[in-house]
Design a protein around this motif. Sequence first.
Motif, PDB file in Angstrom:
ATOM      1  N   VAL A 108       0.830  -1.200   0.000  1.00 44.58           N
ATOM      2  CA  VAL A 108       0.000   0.000   0.000  1.00 44.58           C
ATOM      3  C   VAL A 108       0.866   1.252   0.000  1.00 44.58           C
ATOM      4  CG1 VAL A 108      -1.666   1.306   1.407  1.00 44.58           C
ATOM      5  CG2 VAL A 108      -1.930  -1.148   1.114  1.00 44.58           C
ATOM      6  N   PHE A 109       2.066   1.157   0.539  1.00 47.98           N
ATOM      7  CA  PHE A 109       2.935   2.314   0.679  1.00 47.98           C
ATOM      8  C   PHE A 109       3.877   2.509  -0.523  1.00 47.98           C
ATOM      9  CE2 PHE A 109       1.816   0.971   4.968  1.00 47.98           C
ATOM     10  CZ  PHE A 109       1.203   2.137   5.410  1.00 47.98           C
ATOM     11  N   THR A 110       3.745   1.670  -1.507  1.00 49.91           N
ATOM     12  CA  THR A 110       4.572   1.822  -2.713  1.00 49.91           C
ATOM     13  C   THR A 110       3.669   2.102  -3.910  1.00 49.91           C
ATOM     14  OG1 THR A 110       4.509  -0.553  -3.145  1.00 49.91           O
ATOM     15  CG2 THR A 110       6.365   0.273  -1.850  1.00 49.91           C
ATOM     16  N   GLN A 111       4.154   2.828  -4.870  1.00 51.52           N
ATOM     17  CA  GLN A 111       3.394   3.137  -6.082  1.00 51.52           C
ATOM     18  C   GLN A 111       3.492   1.953  -7.045  1.00 51.52           C
ATOM     19  OE1 GLN A 111       1.470   5.737  -6.654  1.00 51.52           O
ATOM     20  NE2 GLN A 111       1.936   6.517  -4.605  1.00 51.52           N
ATOM     21  N   PRO A 112       2.345   1.499  -7.568  1.00 50.69           N
ATOM     22  CA  PRO A 112       2.384   0.393  -8.535  1.00 50.69           C
ATOM     23  C   PRO A 112       3.124   0.818  -9.814  1.00 50.69           C
ATOM     24  CG  PRO A 112       0.101   0.985  -7.963  1.00 50.69           C
ATOM     25  CD  PRO A 112       0.998   1.943  -7.271  1.00 50.69           C
ATOM     26  N   THR A 121      -4.615  -2.239  -6.936  1.00 48.64           N
ATOM     27  CA  THR A 121      -4.487  -1.548  -5.647  1.00 48.64           C
ATOM     28  C   THR A 121      -5.757  -0.765  -5.327  1.00 48.64           C
ATOM     29  OG1 THR A 121      -2.089  -1.383  -5.907  1.00 48.64           O
ATOM     30  CG2 THR A 121      -3.111   0.124  -4.347  1.00 48.64           C
ATOM     31  N   ALA A 122      -6.342  -0.114  -6.343  1.00 50.28           N
ATOM     32  CA  ALA A 122      -7.578   0.649  -6.138  1.00 50.28           C
ATOM     33  C   ALA A 122      -8.718  -0.271  -5.714  1.00 50.28           C
ATOM     34  CB  ALA A 122      -7.945   1.422  -7.403  1.00 50.28           C
ATOM     35  N   ALA A 127     -12.305  -2.565  -1.482  1.00 56.00           N
ATOM     36  CA  ALA A 127     -12.714  -3.739  -0.702  1.00 56.00           C
ATOM     37  C   ALA A 127     -12.355  -3.554   0.769  1.00 56.00           C
ATOM     38  CB  ALA A 127     -12.051  -5.003  -1.262  1.00 56.00           C
ATOM     39  N   GLY A 128     -11.196  -2.984   1.037  1.00 53.79           N
ATOM     40  CA  GLY A 128     -10.775  -2.735   2.413  1.00 53.79           C
ATOM     41  C   GLY A 128     -11.687  -1.733   3.111  1.00 53.79           C
ATOM     42  N   GLU A 129     -12.088  -0.666   2.403  1.00 53.60           N
ATOM     43  CA  GLU A 129     -13.006   0.321   2.987  1.00 53.60           C
ATOM     44  C   GLU A 129     -14.356  -0.310   3.309  1.00 53.60           C
ATOM     45  OE1 GLU A 129     -12.885   3.565   4.016  1.00 53.60           O
ATOM     46  OE2 GLU A 129     -10.726   3.350   3.796  1.00 53.60           O
ATOM     47  N   THR A 130     -14.858  -1.159   2.409  1.00 59.91           N
ATOM     48  CA  THR A 130     -16.131  -1.845   2.647  1.00 59.91           C
ATOM     49  C   THR A 130     -16.038  -2.749   3.873  1.00 59.91           C
ATOM     50  OG1 THR A 130     -16.599  -1.797   0.282  1.00 59.91           O
ATOM     51  CG2 THR A 130     -17.860  -3.356   1.608  1.00 59.91           C
ATOM     52  N   LEU A 131     -14.963  -3.494   3.943  1.00 56.56           N
ATOM     53  CA  LEU A 131     -14.752  -4.381   5.085  1.00 56.56           C
ATOM     54  C   LEU A 131     -14.622  -3.578   6.381  1.00 56.56           C
ATOM     55  CD1 LEU A 131     -14.369  -7.300   5.989  1.00 56.56           C
ATOM     56  CD2 LEU A 131     -11.929  -7.045   5.531  1.00 56.56           C
TER      57      LEU A 131
END
Length: 167
Positions: A108-112, A121-122, A127-131
């Motif tokens: 998450v802390f690195t740019q794809p 990543t988006a 999905a993380g926000e929903t969870l």
Amino acid sequence: MSPTTAPPSAPKARRVRIYTRLSHPLRKRLLSYCAAAGRSERAVIEDAVERYLANPGKDASAEGPIDRLAQAIDDAERLRKRQHRDIELLSEAFGRFLRLWMIVHESVFTQPATPEGAEATAKQRVAGETLYKRLAAIVADQFRRGHRFADDLPNVDDERPERVDKT
């Protein structure tokens, strides 16, 4: 002294008659107590009312204001210790969670490097926000019902062993 005049007497204590109703079992207990103590009902009731009015709203067994103050201080100290323990538990749990989260989500802390990586990543963030929102709703519901994290931990009130950091 003439036979028609009475000797002077001490001034009579002025009293007011009141009426109250007692349950039959309480009246029996009062009569038994009065008989055992050799006191009149009036004297027992008057003493009880006097003690009650000296400490309104408090237990009749309370000794006095100093004892109530000491009890309040003891209660506040127990509450403070429990709150301190709960904060330490939550701090330890949060620190361990944060460490694990950083290890797992280092990406998450690195740019794809590629557009596909950016899209993945988006999606992962959505999905993380929903969870997270589901988790927050569950935690809020449990909190409203009185459940606390410390209640889930086994042996949390046991004596604290020497700290050994195994991580």
